[in-house]
Design an enzyme around this catalytic site. Structure first.
Site, PDB file in Angstrom:
ATOM      1  N   ASP A 187       0.270  -1.951   4.397  1.00 10.49           N
ATOM      2  CA  ASP A 187       1.447  -1.109   4.579  1.00 10.49           C
ATOM      3  C   ASP A 187       2.686  -1.945   4.890  1.00 10.49           C
ATOM      4  OD1 ASP A 187      -0.118   1.174   4.256  1.00 10.49           O
ATOM      5  OD2 ASP A 187      -0.577   1.303   6.399  1.00 10.49           O
ATOM      6  N   LYS A 210      -6.783   9.101  -8.748  1.00  6.25           N
ATOM      7  CA  LYS A 210      -7.583   9.814  -7.743  1.00  6.25           C
ATOM      8  C   LYS A 210      -8.088  11.126  -8.342  1.00  6.25           C
ATOM      9  CE  LYS A 210      -6.730   9.392  -3.406  1.00  6.25           C
ATOM     10  NZ  LYS A 210      -7.536   8.207  -3.065  1.00  6.25           N
ATOM     11  N   GLU A 256       0.749  -0.686  -4.734  1.00  2.00           N
ATOM     12  CA  GLU A 256      -0.405   0.194  -4.929  1.00  2.00           C
ATOM     13  C   GLU A 256       0.078   1.635  -4.774  1.00  2.00           C
ATOM     14  OE1 GLU A 256      -3.617   2.877  -3.743  1.00  2.00           O
ATOM     15  OE2 GLU A 256      -1.926   2.253  -2.499  1.00  2.00           O
ATOM     16  N   GLU A 291      -3.915   3.766  -8.784  1.00  6.79           N
ATOM     17  CA  GLU A 291      -5.237   4.364  -8.533  1.00  6.79           C
ATOM     18  C   GLU A 291      -5.257   5.794  -9.050  1.00  6.79           C
ATOM     19  OE1 GLU A 291      -8.407   5.666  -5.023  1.00  6.79           O
ATOM     20  OE2 GLU A 291      -6.573   4.592  -4.463  1.00  6.79           O
ATOM     21  N   ASP A 331      -0.892   6.068  -5.882  1.00  7.83           N
ATOM     22  CA  ASP A 331      -1.956   7.018  -6.217  1.00  7.83           C
ATOM     23  C   ASP A 331      -1.426   8.071  -7.180  1.00  7.83           C
ATOM     24  OD1 ASP A 331      -3.868   6.129  -3.912  1.00  7.83           O
ATOM     25  OD2 ASP A 331      -1.964   6.573  -2.920  1.00  7.83           O
ATOM     26  N   HIS A 352       0.837  -1.196   0.000  1.00  8.89           N
ATOM     27  CA  HIS A 352       0.000   0.000   0.000  1.00  8.89           C
ATOM     28  C   HIS A 352       0.878   1.255   0.000  1.00  8.89           C
ATOM     29  CE1 HIS A 352      -2.897   2.846   2.183  1.00  8.89           C
ATOM     30  NE2 HIS A 352      -3.431   2.611   0.992  1.00  8.89           N
ATOM     31  N   ARG A 353       0.836   2.004  -1.102  1.00 13.04           N
ATOM     32  CA  ARG A 353       1.687   3.184  -1.284  1.00 13.04           C
ATOM     33  C   ARG A 353       3.168   2.813  -1.134  1.00 13.04           C
ATOM     34  NH1 ARG A 353      -1.862   7.115   2.765  1.00 13.04           N
ATOM     35  NH2 ARG A 353      -3.887   6.291   2.091  1.00 13.04           N
ATOM     36  N   HIS A 396      -1.169  10.649  -2.390  1.00 11.59           N
ATOM     37  CA  HIS A 396      -2.508  10.203  -1.987  1.00 11.59           C
ATOM     38  C   HIS A 396      -3.425  11.380  -1.686  1.00 11.59           C
ATOM     39  CE1 HIS A 396      -5.567   8.979   0.999  1.00 11.59           C
ATOM     40  NE2 HIS A 396      -5.671   7.908   0.224  1.00 11.59           N
TER      41      HIS A 396
END
Length: 596
Positions: A571, A456, A380, A454, A382, A353-354, A395
């Site tokens: 994370d 955004k 992942e 993603e 953003d 995640h990120r 993000h």
């Protein structure tokens, strides 16, 4: 002579134990065959009245703004509250009969429990509904049955709270207040079940009883949880060992290791059901023992008034329990998603995640390096657009949290963004870390890790942002290494219109209903709270994948791995791999390898 807490506890459990077990089986059976279907019917009726066939984050306000749907949701909460309070009242009534040395049959207990439970539907007892359905589960003081379980905020909401010092302090203060309320009001359930008609009177009496004893009651609760856990796990591991020895020395086939693993897994499922039945009885029983001790209520055995169950009734009770327990254990396992992965083979992967954001600044090349070291399948990230049209990885719509600069993404050019420090917020080791562009990130991870990108939307991006993302991916020739994700369905539809070969992922915090058949979605990224076995099966049966987000605790990871989700967005990708390793080498597997 007073019996004391332990004496009361033994008496409460011993005197009507068969009735208690029968009631718990009845209560859980009612959930499976009646309460769950009713709740599903009410929820689907509310959705139908709102003109929706699925429930997700993009249409939740439709159901909350429809008057008829709101009424139906209130009915849903009343149904759930009555069902939960019924378990409390009937169990407390059974304990009260036991402390008086009186026997009670299952049918009389059900009748009395239903009568007393009607109090929760009284409008003046609305606070009782909140106490039962919200406050007790949130504090997780083991006073909830398997049907409701503990209630917790989703991880992504907790992460947001913990990222803000003021919100974090307010959250901790709120939890302290809730714990204090539970301790102070703990005996209000007994009072309203046995003596009072108003929750206000019941909690006032509970306040009187617990005055000056809150810390002692809290320590009692923690102590009983530890003791019951040690005993429960001790029994579980002992039976697993005995099952292994039984399999080894009483041969019934050739592949003894596989036979033992199958037996052990069946027992594991069975033990989860037994734990769900026994934990509520044991914990409420101990609190009831404290209640009678603090109220200084003592009854003495009167042999002339004592009513004994006939031998026929005792035998009948035992037979019914022996028949119902295995049946309900299997049904409960299926309903509660506790079925174990029999193959000991796990297909779940980690999605960072990120990036590996638990160890390095999120959405930076340093965090991507951590994800690659953790052997995550995906990273992942953003994507948003700066004022001059550059695609950068961030993000939030504002730079303040990660860089300290209080400006929005669409207000600044990329030349200014390059000057921001995106690493110092974590620790000095990452001082000077830059916010990368999408192109830089792809070039860095190409051939080493896949990307879950993603898009955004903040309302200020250019109309062609989707085309620009696809262009960057194609220029780097990594179409087969990238998935484009969004919480906006229109974004995913546009991606497929531009190039149907791209994989897409629909992200949602809420998922219910017929939404997994969309032809423009290949992967469903769902917040872990709403992931169930049936949902996973439905998605897999359509040839699609399911990712769960954002999971950072090992217990939830373990559950998701057992449910066979395709990837866990986290994370801490290292922890996902550690959890898979531990599951492949758990106690059952170790015993199998050692003995066979």
């Amino acid at each position: 002579m007073k019996k004391g807490i332990l004496g009361n506890f033994i008496l409460l459990l011993r005197y009507n134990l068969g009735t208690l077990i029968l009631f718990e089986l009845f209560h859980k059976g009612i959930a499976l065959i009646l309460v769950v279907p009713i709740i599903k019917y009410i929820l689907e009726s509310a959705m139908h009245n709102s003109g929706i066939i699925y429930l997700s984050t993009d249409n939740i306000f439709k159901i909350l703004s429809n008057p008829i749907s709101i009424v139906l949701l209130i009915m849903l909460l009343l149904t759930l509250g009555f069902y939960v309070f019924f378990e409390f009242t009937a169990t407390i009534i059974c304990f009260d009969k036991s402390i008086r040395y009186e026997k009670i049959g299952i049918f009389k207990l059900i009748r009395l429990g239903l009568q007393k439970s009607l109090k929760i539907l009284n409008i003046k007892n609305y606070l009782l509904m909140i106490f039962i359905l919200l406050i007790i589960p949130l504090t997780n003081l083991t006073l909830t049955s398997g049907f409701i379980g503990e209630l917790k905020l989703p991880d992504y909401i907790l992460d947001y709270i913990q990222s803000n010092n003021i919100l974090n302090l307010l959250y901790m203060a709120l939890m302290i207040i809730l714990y204090m309320l539970v301790i102070r009001w703990i005996f209000s359930i007994h009072e309203i079940a046995l003596n009072r008609s108003s929750f206000k009177e019941a909690k006032n009496e509970s306040n009187r009883i617990t005055k000056g004893k809150a810390i002692k009651i809290f320590l009692y609760s923690i102590g009983t949880f530890i003791v019951f856990s040690i005993i429960g796990y001790g029994i579980y591991y002992l039976i697993i060992i005995l099952t292994a020895l039984w399999t080894k020395y009483y041969r019934v086939g050739n592949d003894l290791s596989e036979i033992f693993i199958s037996r052990a897994i069946l027992f594991k499922d069975f033990s989860i059901f037994i734990a769900s039945v026994s934990s509520f009885i044991l914990n409420l029983g101990f609190i009831s023992a404290i209640y009678y001790n603090y109220k200084d209520i003592t009854f003495y055995k009167n042999r002339q008034k004592r009513v004994k169950l006939s031998i026929i009734k005792k035998v009948t009770t035992i037979i019914v329990i022996l028949i119902l327990v295995p049946i309900e254990a299997m049904a409960f396992s299926i309903h509660s998603n506790t079925l174990f992965n029999i193959e000991f083979f796990y297909n779940t992967t980690a999605t960072a995640h990120r990036g590996g954001s638990i160890a390095a600044p999120e959405n930076t090349l340093s965090s991507f390096k951590e994800a690659i070291l953790a052997q995550a399948e995906y990273i992942e990230t953003d994507v948003q657009e700066t004022k001059d049209g550059e695609l950068i990885l961030i993000h939030d719509s504002n730079f303040k949290r990660t860089t300290g600069v209080d400006k929005n993404v669409w207000e600044v050019d990329y030349d200014e963004v390059k000057k921001y420090d995106a690493g110092n917020y974590l620790n000095l080791d990452y001082y000077g870390e830059k916010i990368p562009t999408l192109d830089e990130a792809i070039k860095y991870v190409r051939g080493r890790c896949k990307l879950l990108i993603e898009i955004k939307l903040n309302g200020n991006e250019s109309p062609d942002i989707i085309e620009k993302v696809i262009k960057v991916i194609k220029e780097n020739r990594v179409e087969n290494q990238c998935v484009i994700a969004s919480m906006n369905k229109d974004v995913l539809k546009k991606v497929k219109e531009l190039d149907s070969s791209f994989l897409t992922c629909y992200l949602t915090a809420l998922a219910y209903g017929d939404f997994y058949t969309w032809d423009y979605v290949d992967i469903y990224g769902i917040e872990s709270t709403f992931v169930t076995k049936s949902l996973i099966n439905d998605i897999h049966n359509k040839g699609k994948q399911i990712f769960v987000w954002t999971v950072n605790d090992q217990d939830t990871m373990s559950k998701m791995i057992d449910l066979n989700v395709d990837s866990i967005i986290t994370d801490d990708p290292f922890l996902v791999n550690d959890t898979i390793y531990l599951k492949k080498n758990d106690f059952i597997k170790i015993i199998a390898d050692y003995l066979f």
